[in-house]
Scaffold this motif. Structure first.
Motif, PDB file in Angstrom:
ATOM      1  N   ASP A  66      -8.016  -2.495  12.448  1.00 34.20           N
ATOM      2  CA  ASP A  66      -8.015  -2.016  10.502  1.00 34.20           C
ATOM      3  C   ASP A  66      -7.326  -0.447  10.706  1.00 34.20           C
ATOM      4  OD1 ASP A  66      -6.817  -3.651   8.238  1.00 34.20           O
ATOM      5  OD2 ASP A  66      -9.137  -3.217   7.126  1.00 34.20           O
ATOM      6  N   HIS A 107      -4.137  -6.314  14.960  1.00 34.47           N
ATOM      7  CA  HIS A 107      -4.165  -5.610  13.284  1.00 34.47           C
ATOM      8  C   HIS A 107      -4.803  -4.186  12.949  1.00 34.47           C
ATOM      9  CE1 HIS A 107      -5.264  -6.805   8.627  1.00 34.47           C
ATOM     10  NE2 HIS A 107      -5.688  -5.287   9.260  1.00 34.47           N
ATOM     11  N   HIS A 159      -3.355  -0.071  11.279  1.00 34.57           N
ATOM     12  CA  HIS A 159      -2.742   0.134   9.947  1.00 34.57           C
ATOM     13  C   HIS A 159      -2.168   1.339  10.873  1.00 34.57           C
ATOM     14  CE1 HIS A 159      -2.986  -2.381   6.541  1.00 34.57           C
ATOM     15  NE2 HIS A 159      -3.702  -3.112   7.287  1.00 34.57           N
ATOM     16  N   HIS A 193      -2.705 -10.151   4.727  1.00 35.26           N
ATOM     17  CA  HIS A 193      -3.774 -10.270   4.655  1.00 35.26           C
ATOM     18  C   HIS A 193      -4.200 -10.897   3.343  1.00 35.26           C
ATOM     19  CE1 HIS A 193      -2.908  -5.502   6.293  1.00 35.26           C
ATOM     20  NE2 HIS A 193      -4.377  -5.490   5.827  1.00 35.26           N
ATOM     21  N   HIS A 229      -7.876 -10.855   8.429  1.00 35.90           N
ATOM     22  CA  HIS A 229      -9.031 -10.715   8.433  1.00 35.90           C
ATOM     23  C   HIS A 229      -9.278 -11.875   8.122  1.00 35.90           C
ATOM     24  CE1 HIS A 229      -9.696  -7.230   7.373  1.00 35.90           C
ATOM     25  NE2 HIS A 229      -8.581  -6.367   6.612  1.00 35.90           N
TER      26      HIS A 229
HETATM   27 ZN   LIG Z   1      -5.954  -4.642   6.914  1.00 35.60          ZN
END
Ligand SMILES: [Zn+2]
Ligand SMILES: O=c1[nH]cnc2c1ncn2[C@@H]1O[C@H](CO)[C@@H](O)[C@H]1O
Length: 376
Positions: free
Chosen positions: A309, A28, A30, A217, A241
């Motif tokens: 993240d 995970h 971005h 998510h 998450h």
């Molecule tokens: Zn995320």
């Protein structure tokens, strides 16, 4: 008299250097949350983007971290307008993706799934397919540069649809079209409250019919209903998450633990949780590393994975996330290996490749690290 070492060496606290060298897996991350601050500044200058709050790379890095430190997911997400703002051309996307793969390899990551929302990169006139192809080209270039530096990494893309928008089916079709060309799955992201995953049921149903993979998510800014929908209505393979699953777990004064039906389901079905501790502290989903639900979830053997993240907004790397957790929970190399194997088991690439990564890359890497005490 012979002296025996009593402490099991693999039970020692790993050093930051060992953590960095340990083979790690990232599920995970971005793309638009991981740019180098200097690259944001460069790209803004080159493209005439005028909205940046700072132009100096160091100040800009600090700005992103502080602005994202707001305690709310909505405010955290506002910072992305600047990174997305400078990622509107083919060259910018290739560069950002190449640097991403390079940076992850430098951090000791051997396999990564990196996500981004193609629909957010059309302002400069690119089409959805051109966006995907540019990012893929960048990832291949970054993997090549990493190899030249003696590192090995494989990067797969996840295509994200924004949950407030209405393009999820189109993006799911795009992910399916590129599934044998670098795209390994699909995701939805963006503000969670008010945008339940069931809004995009058509996209998830389509992907299921195509035997394709997706994560959602869920359980970050909103609680159990979001997780329940993501799993039981949408059929998510993994949860982005999922920290709020803690709301369905009761720990009694005497330490006894009771799982509710949903938490039991998540654990029994081995649903992977893509946990991102630093990001959660920034958006208010947890108060400190020591209080982060990952501690309890790991003890209860949920399928927990550790993730970054947004490396820019959270000023982090996967090694740093592990350092924080080692500090909070005294994790050992055995724990780090457990998290890494969990993540590799949960990846969206084929089973035989996951198994080879685990047996031929991850386990030997940890064995090597664990043997170091013999030679000191
Ligand atoms: Zn995320
Ligand atoms: O933690 C998060 N929760 C929800 N959405 C996020 C998070 N981090 C980033 N994005 C959103 O995902 C988009 C595509 O990468 C980003 O532009 C951002 O809006």
């Amino acid at each position: 008299m012979t002296s025996h070492r009593t402490e099991k060496p693999s039970a020692k606290t790993p050093t930051p250097d060992q953590i960095r060298r340990a083979p790690k897996v990232l599920l995970h991350d971005h793309l638009d949350g991981g740019l180098r601050p200097g690259t944001v500044a460069d790209l803004a200058r080159a493209s005439g983007y005028e909205g940046l709050p700072e132009t100096d790379a160091d100040l800009l890095g600090t700005w992103f971290r502080e602005a994202a430190d707001s305690g709310s997911l909505e405010r955290y997400l506002e910072t992305f307008s600047h990174t997305v703002g400078v990622m509107q051309t083919r060259d910018a996307l290739v560069r950002v993706a190449a640097e991403c793969a390079e940076d992850l390899a430098e951090d000791g990551i051997v396999y990564a799934e990196v996500r981004y929302a193609p629909e957010q990169h059309l302002e400069g006139g690119l089409g959805l397919e051109e966006v995907v192809e540019a990012v893929n080209e960048g990832f291949r270039e970054g993997e090549r540069r990493a190899r030249e530096n003696g590192r090995r990494i494989r990067v797969g893309a996840l295509l994200t649809a924004m949950r407030h928008a209405a393009r999820a089916l189109e993006i799911a079709e795009l992910a399916n079209r590129y599934r044998d060309e670098g795209v390994v799955g699909f995701d939805i992201a963006g503000a969670e409250a008010g945008y339940p995953p069931t809004r995009h049921l058509d996209a998830f149903e389509y992907l299921k019919r195509e035997n394709n993979h997706f994560t959602i998510h869920a359980g970050e800014a909103f609680g159990l209903p979001s997780i329940w929908q993501a799993l039981q209505w949408c059929g998510a393979d993994r949860l982005g998450h999922g920290v709020r699953i803690i709301d369905d777990i009761e720990v009694g004064e005497d330490g006894t633990v009771r799982l509710g039906r949903l938490a039991s389901y998540v654990r029994d079905k081995r649903i992977p949780l893509e946990m991102c501790p630093s990001s959660n502290l920034q958006t208010g989903a947890a108060d400190s590393y020591a209080e982060h639900p990952i501690g309890l979830l790991r003890r209860l053997y949920f399928r927990v994975t550790v993730n970054t993240d947004n490396r820019l907004m959270s000023h982090t790397s996967l090694s740093r996330e592990f350092e924080h957790l080692v500090g909070a929970f005294a994790y050992t190399l055995d724990d780090l290996q457990w998290f890494s194997v969990n993540a590799m088991k949960s990846a969206f690439i084929p089973f035989d490749e996951r198994l080879a990564m685990i047996n031929d890359v991850i386990k030997p890497g940890y064995a090597e690290l664990k043997s170091e005490w013999l030679f000191q």
